[in-house]
Design an enzyme around this catalytic site. Structure first.
Site, PDB file in Angstrom:
ATOM      1  N   ALA A  99      -1.490  -2.585   8.065  1.00 52.21           N
ATOM      2  CA  ALA A  99      -0.878  -1.371   8.866  1.00 52.21           C
ATOM      3  C   ALA A  99       0.436  -1.907   9.361  1.00 52.21           C
ATOM      4  O   ALA A  99       0.670  -3.033   9.776  1.00 52.21           O
ATOM      5  CB  ALA A  99      -1.818  -1.054   9.907  1.00 52.21           C
ATOM      6  N   ILE A 117       0.887  -1.273  -0.052  1.00 51.94           N
ATOM      7  CA  ILE A 117       0.008   0.072   0.089  1.00 51.94           C
ATOM      8  C   ILE A 117       0.773   1.277  -0.109  1.00 51.94           C
ATOM      9  O   ILE A 117       0.170   2.473  -0.416  1.00 51.94           O
ATOM     10  CB  ILE A 117      -0.835  -0.101   1.171  1.00 51.94           C
ATOM     11  CG1 ILE A 117      -0.335  -0.127   2.429  1.00 51.94           C
ATOM     12  CG2 ILE A 117      -1.986  -0.949   0.973  1.00 51.94           C
ATOM     13  CD1 ILE A 117      -1.143   0.329   3.729  1.00 51.94           C
ATOM     14  N   TYR A 169       2.987   5.764  16.221  1.00 50.70           N
ATOM     15  CA  TYR A 169       2.140   4.586  15.671  1.00 50.70           C
ATOM     16  C   TYR A 169       0.649   5.335  15.647  1.00 50.70           C
ATOM     17  O   TYR A 169      -0.133   5.499  14.664  1.00 50.70           O
ATOM     18  CB  TYR A 169       1.808   3.454  16.368  1.00 50.70           C
ATOM     19  CG  TYR A 169       0.697   2.609  16.302  1.00 50.70           C
ATOM     20  CD1 TYR A 169       0.803   1.730  15.170  1.00 50.70           C
ATOM     21  CD2 TYR A 169      -0.230   2.519  17.180  1.00 50.70           C
ATOM     22  CE1 TYR A 169      -0.508   0.843  14.819  1.00 50.70           C
ATOM     23  CE2 TYR A 169      -1.416   1.762  16.871  1.00 50.70           C
ATOM     24  CZ  TYR A 169      -1.503   1.096  15.776  1.00 50.70           C
ATOM     25  OH  TYR A 169      -2.650   0.285  15.520  1.00 50.70           O
ATOM     26  N   THR A 186       1.802  -2.373  12.822  1.00 53.86           N
ATOM     27  CA  THR A 186       0.828  -2.476  13.759  1.00 53.86           C
ATOM     28  C   THR A 186       1.935  -2.511  15.056  1.00 53.86           C
ATOM     29  O   THR A 186       1.288  -2.333  16.149  1.00 53.86           O
ATOM     30  CB  THR A 186       0.004  -3.584  13.808  1.00 53.86           C
ATOM     31  OG1 THR A 186       0.794  -4.912  13.697  1.00 53.86           O
ATOM     32  CG2 THR A 186      -1.021  -3.513  12.878  1.00 53.86           C
TER      33      THR A 186
END
Ligand code: NAP
Length: 296
Positions: free
Chosen positions: A71, A48, A136, A73
């Protein structure tokens, strides 16, 4: 609505999104980055953070709904590698949201309770103002922003401490790590001053897909309904799995600091999702019982 693309189908939530969609009779297409999600469904390789890779994926899948579960994570890894964190969690979301916008496709972005600073003292509602404290959390909040900026009709679903069996790879989550450690007789130090809303991944996957398919828009909290410290969660896990609770050792954030700042109490209010879905969110007690029944 038939064709749903799950971006990040090899992750913990992603694999359950695939299963939930297949169970609902939807045509599911899953994308993976490095870890293959298995052969049960259509799989596409997609990074992505690379706009060309995202464009190729959309061309191949022609989705009618996209759920972005991919993501970076690992919260401490994001702190060590901020460029990578923003490249995946923010730019990745932007790349997916842009393709969705061009294709007039709705998008669901999976986000986190960590967007809040955890100082409110009570549960956070969807309308509470975020104040992320770590790389994050900041990168995820940016991911939310680009998703809703691209189209206010898109959906953001926040979850907290996802758990469940990972059937695709050996990657552990908070609860499988506790089960595994206690099972081997290894003590687990767990924070008494970090409160979260543990979220059973199969239940969240179903709820997130349902909200996406119903056309829910804006932000929804789709976590479990509980507000428990990590130490309390560890004790509940020991009880549910017949493991030794004396190995669950209380620690404080001050006594055992972590690289990235964690909110002390980022519990989420889930009334909005419950009202929309017409059923209660899955409690830790029920999630652990379901896990025990589904033990591999
Ligand atoms: N885990 C939690 O406790 C928690 C709590 C709150 C919110 N959330 C959010 O919930 C969502 C799902 O979390 P999870 O725990 O299920 O995640 P996970 O198991 O860590 O999986 C994340 C997936 O993202 C993929 N990914 C990473 N970089 C990528 C890239 N550049 N392009 C495409 N895919 C990439 C990974 O693939 P590779 O491994 O192949 O790179 C992996 O399959 C995430 O958005 C997360 O921020 C999670």
């Amino acid at each position: 609505m038939h064709r749903v693309m799950v971006v990040g189908a090899a992750g913990l939530l992603g694999q359950y999104l695939m299963r939930a969609g297949e169970g609902m009779g939807l045509a599911m297409v899953g994308t993976y980055n490095e870890t293959l999600p298995g052969e049960s469904a259509g799989t596409l390789k997609m990074d992505i953070s690379d706009p060309d890779s995202v464009a190729r994926g959309f061309l191949a899948a022609c989705p009618e709904l996209v759920v972005l579960a991919a993501a970076l994570t690992n919260v401490d890894q994001c702190e060590r590698e901020p460029d990578r964190a923003y490249s995946v969690n923010m730019e990745g979301a932007f790349n997916v949201a842009s393709e969705c916008k061009d294709a007039a496709v709705r998008m669901v972005y999976v986000s986190t309770d960590y967007v809040f600073n955890g100082l409110k003292g009570t549960r956070y509602h969807e309308f509470d103002v975020p104040d992320p404290q770590s790389v994050y959390a900041k990168s995820k909040l940016e991911g939310e922003r680009v998703t809703l900026d691209a189209d206010p009709g898109n959906l953001v679903c926040r979850v907290s401490v996802l758990y469940g069996w990972n059937a695709l790879n050996g990657k552990s989550n908070f609860i499988t790590w506790v089960i595994d450690s206690l099972g081997r007789g290894v003590p687990v130090p767990l924070y008494t001053d970090q409160y979260v809303s543990p979220t059973y991944a199969p239940a969240a996957a179903r709820d997130i897909l349902e909200l996406g398919l119903r056309g829910a828009r804006g932000i929804y909290h789709t976590s479990g309904p509980d507000c428990l410290s990590r130490h309390e969660i560890g004790l509940r896990v020991a009880e549910a799995f017949g493991l030794d609770p004396s190995l669950v050792r209380p620690v404080t954030t001050e006594g055992m600091p972590q690289l990235a700042v964690r909110p002390p109490r980022s519990c989420l209010a889930v009334d909005m999702a419950e009202a929309e879905l017409g059923h209660p969110m899955t409690s830790l007690r029920d999630g652990l019982a379901l896990m025990r029944a589904a033990r591999p």
